[in-house]
Design an enzyme around this catalytic site. Structure first.
Site, PDB file in Angstrom:
ATOM      1  N   GLY A 158       0.850  -1.200   0.000  1.00 40.52           N
ATOM      2  CA  GLY A 158       0.000   0.000   0.000  1.00 40.52           C
ATOM      3  C   GLY A 158       0.879   1.241   0.000  1.00 40.52           C
ATOM      4  N   ILE A 160       2.544   2.864   2.364  1.00 43.48           N
ATOM      5  CA  ILE A 160       3.835   2.840   3.067  1.00 43.48           C
ATOM      6  C   ILE A 160       4.794   1.859   2.399  1.00 43.48           C
ATOM      7  CG2 ILE A 160       4.981   2.434   5.287  1.00 43.48           C
ATOM      8  CD1 ILE A 160       2.293   3.264   6.640  1.00 43.48           C
ATOM      9  N   SER A 240       4.427  -2.557  11.115  1.00 43.75           N
ATOM     10  CA  SER A 240       2.976  -2.606  10.896  1.00 43.75           C
ATOM     11  C   SER A 240       2.239  -2.719  12.228  1.00 43.75           C
ATOM     12  CB  SER A 240       2.625  -3.728   9.924  1.00 43.75           C
ATOM     13  OG  SER A 240       2.952  -4.998  10.455  1.00 43.75           O
ATOM     14  N   ARG A 241       1.994  -3.948  12.678  1.00 41.78           N
ATOM     15  CA  ARG A 241       1.422  -4.177  14.000  1.00 41.78           C
ATOM     16  C   ARG A 241       2.117  -5.405  14.580  1.00 41.78           C
ATOM     17  NH1 ARG A 241       0.002   0.332  13.965  1.00 41.78           N
ATOM     18  NH2 ARG A 241      -2.103   1.176  14.143  1.00 41.78           N
ATOM     19  N   GLU A 270       2.563  -4.634  23.527  1.00 42.35           N
ATOM     20  CA  GLU A 270       3.161  -3.311  23.677  1.00 42.35           C
ATOM     21  C   GLU A 270       2.675  -2.720  24.988  1.00 42.35           C
ATOM     22  OE1 GLU A 270       2.626  -0.734  20.294  1.00 42.35           O
ATOM     23  OE2 GLU A 270       3.360  -2.271  18.917  1.00 42.35           O
ATOM     24  N   HIS A 289       7.463   1.828  19.015  1.00 43.56           N
ATOM     25  CA  HIS A 289       6.347   2.255  18.158  1.00 43.56           C
ATOM     26  C   HIS A 289       6.458   3.753  17.843  1.00 43.56           C
ATOM     27  CE1 HIS A 289       1.976   1.018  16.974  1.00 43.56           C
ATOM     28  NE2 HIS A 289       2.470   1.894  16.116  1.00 43.56           N
TER      29      HIS A 289
HETATM   30  C1  GLV Z   1       0.511   4.027  14.094  1.00 43.02           C
HETATM   31  O1  GLV Z   1       0.872   2.901  14.286  1.00 43.02           O
HETATM   32  C2  GLV Z   1      -0.600   4.370  13.266  1.00 43.02           C
HETATM   33  O2  GLV Z   1      -1.377   3.470  12.893  1.00 43.02           O
HETATM   34  O3  GLV Z   1      -0.750   5.564  12.950  1.00 43.02           O
END
Ligand code: GLV
Ligand code: GLV
Length: 330
Positions: A158, A160, A240-241, A270, A289
């Protein structure tokens, strides 16, 4: 006073966003560094017209019940929205806003920083110096893997992911990508990006960077089996996550030399506790993060989150809604 919309802002965000909200609304702003405890959040949102949330605040049926039927908008100060039950918001006709676009390049910058730092052992080298272990220039000291001329596999192509590809082309990297769907040639060609199946991407890439949304389909996408498909010299980067990577499997893969290194901006859980096994490994680089954490970008995110919140409380369409379906139903 009485007819100004009531909003709850779940953390102090940059003034670019806080000011317009405080001017237009009767705003309660949670002042602490840590998120409001659940019971406080639920109490604070009762009767609100709008709520500005962070990715640490869970927005679900309980949240909507606590807020009440007058709630007109949830504005998330993030591009990601896995903290929000979107179908539930849509069912209740509450538009949800996010902050896409403004953090794309800032996040790609950090992904590239992690890629370089993990591949070239930058954080480990800094620790080595601080620990007083630097005795001489060593032919074999802290050898890593070249970034330039290597192959980069981007999982999730996408905004990013594509921005990362643009950075990588300056280093002469070959770019492979995988996504649910192959992208059209207008996207692929300027980036010299080649669509491949995930197995092939993992097997061929020197660096693998994750840019998918967290969904039931991507949870633990990088499990023990997929980590084994990577090269033993391979570096995994995750901005990402956290739950996209199985952290127990990652620990074992790094410990056993199944892959070379990892650079993580996001973890599961986290915060990652200091006692976590991953933090015993020099080959694992972790930052808290911070991918979107530039002053300029956090300011723009605040502006966007405020714009979504204010549009919502005025009954206008959000500039960047996550669930535009709420408008189609009439
Ligand atoms: C950060 O992780 C966001 O989703 O903006
Ligand atoms: C290293 O510093 C070199 O000069 O090769």
């Amino acid at each position: 006073m009485g007819d100004r919309p009531r909003v709850f802002v779940a953390r102090r965000i940059p003034d670019d966003g806080l000011q317009p909200v405080s001017q237009a609304c009767e705003a309660e702003i949670w002042p602490d560094e840590l998120p409001p405890p659940r019971d406080v959040l639920l109490r604070s949102i009762a009767g609100c017209d709008g709520v500005l949330t962070l990715l640490t605040d869970r927005v679900d049926a309980e949240f909507f019940d606590a807020a009440g039927p007058q709630l007109k908008v949830v504005s998330n100060y993030a591009v990601g929205f896995d903290n929000i039950d979107i179908p539930e918001a849509t069912r209740r006709k509450v538009p949800v806003g996010n902050t896409p676009g403004v953090l794309t390049d800032t996040t790609a910058d950090l992904a590239f920083a992690l890629l370089m730092a993990a591949g070239r052992r930058v954080a480990e080298g800094d620790r080595y110096v601080r620990q007083g272990r630097w005795k001489t220039w060593g032919p074999m000291l802290l050898l890593g893997h070249d970034v330039h001329g290597s192959t980069l596999g981007i999982v999730g192509f996408g905004r990013i992911g594509q921005a990362l590809a643009r950075r990588a082309s300056g280093f002469g990297m070959q770019i492979l990508y995988h996504d649910v769907n192959r992208l059209p040639p207008e996207v692929e060609e300027p980036l010299s990006a080649t669509f491949v199946p995930l197995d092939e991407l993992l097997a061929r890439s020197d660096f693998v960077s994750l840019h998918v949304n967290l969904t039931p389909d991507t949870e633990h996408l990088m499990n023990a089996e997929r980590l084994r498909q990577m090269k033993p010299t391979g570096v995994l980067v995750n901005t990402s996550r956290g739950p996209v990577v199985d952290h127990d499997a990652l620990f074992e893969a790094l410990r056993d030399g199944v892959i070379f290194a990892a650079g993580l901006d996001v973890t599961e859980p986290e915060p990652l506790p200091p006692s976590h096994p991953l933090l015993t490994l020099d080959s694992c680089l972790v930052v808290p993060h911070i991918a979107s954490a530039s002053r300029a970008t956090r300011g723009k995110m605040a502006e966007m989150a405020a714009a979504n919140l204010l549009a919502g409380v005025r009954g206008e369409r959000l500039p960047t809604p996550v669930n535009p379906e709420v408008y189609e139903r009439g």
